[in-house]
Design a protein around this motif. Structure first.
Motif, short mmCIF file in Angstrom:
data_model
loop_
_atom_site.label_atom_id
_atom_site.label_comp_id
_atom_site.label_asym_id
_atom_site.label_seq_id
_atom_site.Cartn_x
_atom_site.Cartn_y
_atom_site.Cartn_z
N HIS A 9 0.87 -1.18 0.00
CA HIS A 9 0.00 0.00 0.00
C HIS A 9 0.90 1.22 0.00
O HIS A 9 1.63 1.47 0.96
CB HIS A 9 -0.91 0.00 1.23
CG HIS A 9 -1.82 1.19 1.29
ND1 HIS A 9 -1.42 2.40 1.81
CD2 HIS A 9 -3.10 1.36 0.88
CE1 HIS A 9 -2.42 3.27 1.72
NE2 HIS A 9 -3.45 2.65 1.17
N SER A 11 1.91 5.16 0.02
CA SER A 11 1.49 6.47 0.50
C SER A 11 2.62 7.45 0.19
O SER A 11 3.69 7.40 0.80
CB SER A 11 1.19 6.45 2.00
OG SER A 11 0.87 7.73 2.48
N GLY A 13 4.37 10.99 0.15
CA GLY A 13 4.43 12.29 0.80
C GLY A 13 5.36 13.22 0.05
O GLY A 13 5.95 12.85 -0.97
N THR A 17 8.18 8.48 0.95
CA THR A 17 7.16 7.56 0.45
C THR A 17 7.11 6.35 1.37
O THR A 17 8.13 5.69 1.61
CB THR A 17 7.47 7.10 -0.99
OG1 THR A 17 7.39 8.22 -1.86
CG2 THR A 17 6.47 6.04 -1.44
N LEU A 53 -3.89 0.88 8.04
CA LEU A 53 -4.04 1.99 7.09
C LEU A 53 -4.67 3.22 7.74
O LEU A 53 -4.49 4.33 7.26
CB LEU A 53 -4.88 1.53 5.90
CG LEU A 53 -4.31 0.33 5.13
CD1 LEU A 53 -5.25 -0.07 4.00
CD2 LEU A 53 -2.94 0.66 4.57
N ILE A 58 1.11 5.64 9.39
CA ILE A 58 1.24 5.43 7.94
C ILE A 58 1.16 6.74 7.16
O ILE A 58 1.49 6.78 5.98
CB ILE A 58 0.17 4.45 7.43
CG1 ILE A 58 0.67 3.76 6.15
CG2 ILE A 58 -1.17 5.13 7.21
CD1 ILE A 58 -0.10 2.55 5.74
N ALA A 59 0.75 7.81 7.83
CA ALA A 59 0.69 9.13 7.18
C ALA A 59 1.80 10.03 7.71
O ALA A 59 1.60 11.23 7.89
CB ALA A 59 -0.66 9.77 7.39
N SER A 64 -4.28 13.69 7.38
CA SER A 64 -4.61 13.70 5.96
C SER A 64 -5.58 14.83 5.64
O SER A 64 -6.48 15.13 6.42
CB SER A 64 -5.24 12.37 5.56
OG SER A 64 -4.30 11.33 5.62
N PRO A 213 -9.00 5.64 -0.12
CA PRO A 213 -8.35 6.43 0.94
C PRO A 213 -9.22 7.50 1.56
O PRO A 213 -8.86 8.08 2.59
CB PRO A 213 -7.17 7.07 0.21
CG PRO A 213 -7.71 7.29 -1.18
CD PRO A 213 -8.62 6.13 -1.47
N HIS A 246 -4.80 9.38 11.15
CA HIS A 246 -4.60 10.54 10.28
C HIS A 246 -5.91 10.96 9.61
O HIS A 246 -5.97 11.99 8.95
CB HIS A 246 -3.58 10.20 9.19
CG HIS A 246 -4.00 9.05 8.32
ND1 HIS A 246 -4.65 9.22 7.11
CD2 HIS A 246 -3.87 7.71 8.47
CE1 HIS A 246 -4.90 8.04 6.56
NE2 HIS A 246 -4.44 7.10 7.37
#
Length: 325
Positions: A9, A11, A13, A17, A53, A58-59, A64, A213, A246
């Motif tokens: 998965h 993500s 940024g 990453t 997730l 994870i963020a 977010s 997401p 997040h």
């Protein structure tokens, strides 16, 4: 990761990453530890929470910001979702939508399908209600938030909704959550009447794991021994969720209060506590509403109400959501 049997998965940024490895056991984790030696891999970070997730880790430890139909929510942006409890008629719905557009609401809510305690109560207009919501969207440009109750209606609701609402009673309807995740439409998941915050986050995980997401969490009051209000609004849920996830957190003061006169103070409390938005009910003539009339704000008074809530949100560093052009 795929060779080890994991589902990656990604993500991305601005500076880092993250690639999450979903669906692995301890033996696979040990195999993945070899990736640390690969070029471009800085470190391997195990996420201890059962919700992977939805975890804040994870963020990159941040919040977010979701963009849905040209509207933003989360990451310091405060959004208002407002409209009638249920779609009763074309005129009632369109007149409310016009007012919401004029006062600066970002999303329009309305129930085409209604979960009711009594099977003899009004259950909503169904497909006809969806058509009215589609007309309101076409006229005002407001994105639509409406509830989905049955997997058989996923396609019909997804054609109209910009955000699919998962009601409190369906928070743990896992097949429904999975289908919403697969639909690709954003989702607003309401906390169950007696659900823990971890259970709420695990419900969101069902949607996220399908590659969707855009998930919002909603605190709408929980069932306690207190009878002065319809439910007990858990204000502490806002900062606690902010520590754990997040995902944006919104609050439903209407269902928590059950009384129109309490909606404003609960809304201001939620905004000041750091909520990313509110979802609130309003009606042109609440005394004539088919359901939940006592908790709906009169539409003609909604602008004054919203300005006070936005002022409280500003105290927590939240700004009204701009509309992307």
């Amino acid at each position: 990761m795929e060779d080890a049997g994991a589902r990656p998965h990604v993500s991305v940024g601005e500076e880092v990453t993250l690639i999450g490895a979903i669906g692995i056991d301890q033996a696979q984790i040990e195999q993945l530890e070899e990736l640390v030696a690969e070029p471009g891999v800085e470190k391997l970070v195990p996420i201890s929470k059962p919700y992977k997730l939805a975890s804040r880790q994870i963020a990159h430890g941040g919040e977010s910001t979701l963009e849905i139909a040209g509207r933003r929510i989360g990451g310091g942006v405060f959004a208002t979702i407002a409209g009638p409890c249920t779609v009763e008629s074309r005129e009632q719905t369109l007149s409310t939508a016009r007012i919401m557009q004029d006062v600066g609401v970002q999303f329009f809510r309305g129930g085409a399908y209604k979960p009711r305690t009594s099977p003899y109560s009004f259950q909503g207009l169904g497909r006809d209600g969806l058509k009215i919501l589609a007309e309101a969207k076409a006229e005002t440009g407001l994105p639509i938030v409406t509830e989905l109750m049955d997997v058989r209606d996923v396609e019909a609701v997804a054609e109209v909704a910009d955000i699919i609402q998962v009601g409190a009673r369906n928070m743990q309807n896992y097949p429904l959550l999975t289908e919403i995740g697969r639909s690709g439409v954003a989702a607003l998941v309401k906390r169950g009447l007696s659900a823990t915050l971890e259970e709420l986050l695990m419900a969101a995980e069902y949607i996220l794991k399908e590659g969707n997401p855009n998930v919002l969490l909603c605190e709408r009051g929980i069932r306690t021994y207190e009878t002065a209000t319809r439910f007990t609004l858990d204000i502490a849920a806002i900062p606690v969720l902010k520590e754990q996830t997040h995902l944006p957190v919104v609050v439903d003061p209407s269902h928590a209060a059950g009384r129109r006169d309490l909606v404003l103070p609960l809304s201001m409390a939620a905004a000041a506590a750091g909520a990313d938005g509110i979802i609130v009910e309003t009606h042109p003539e609440p005394e004539k509403a088919v359901c939940d009339g006592p908790q709906q704000i009169r539409a003609s008074e909604f602008g004054d109400y919203l300005r006070q809530v936005e002022a409280a949100a500003a105290l927590a560093g939240r700004v009204p959501a701009p509309v992307a052009v």
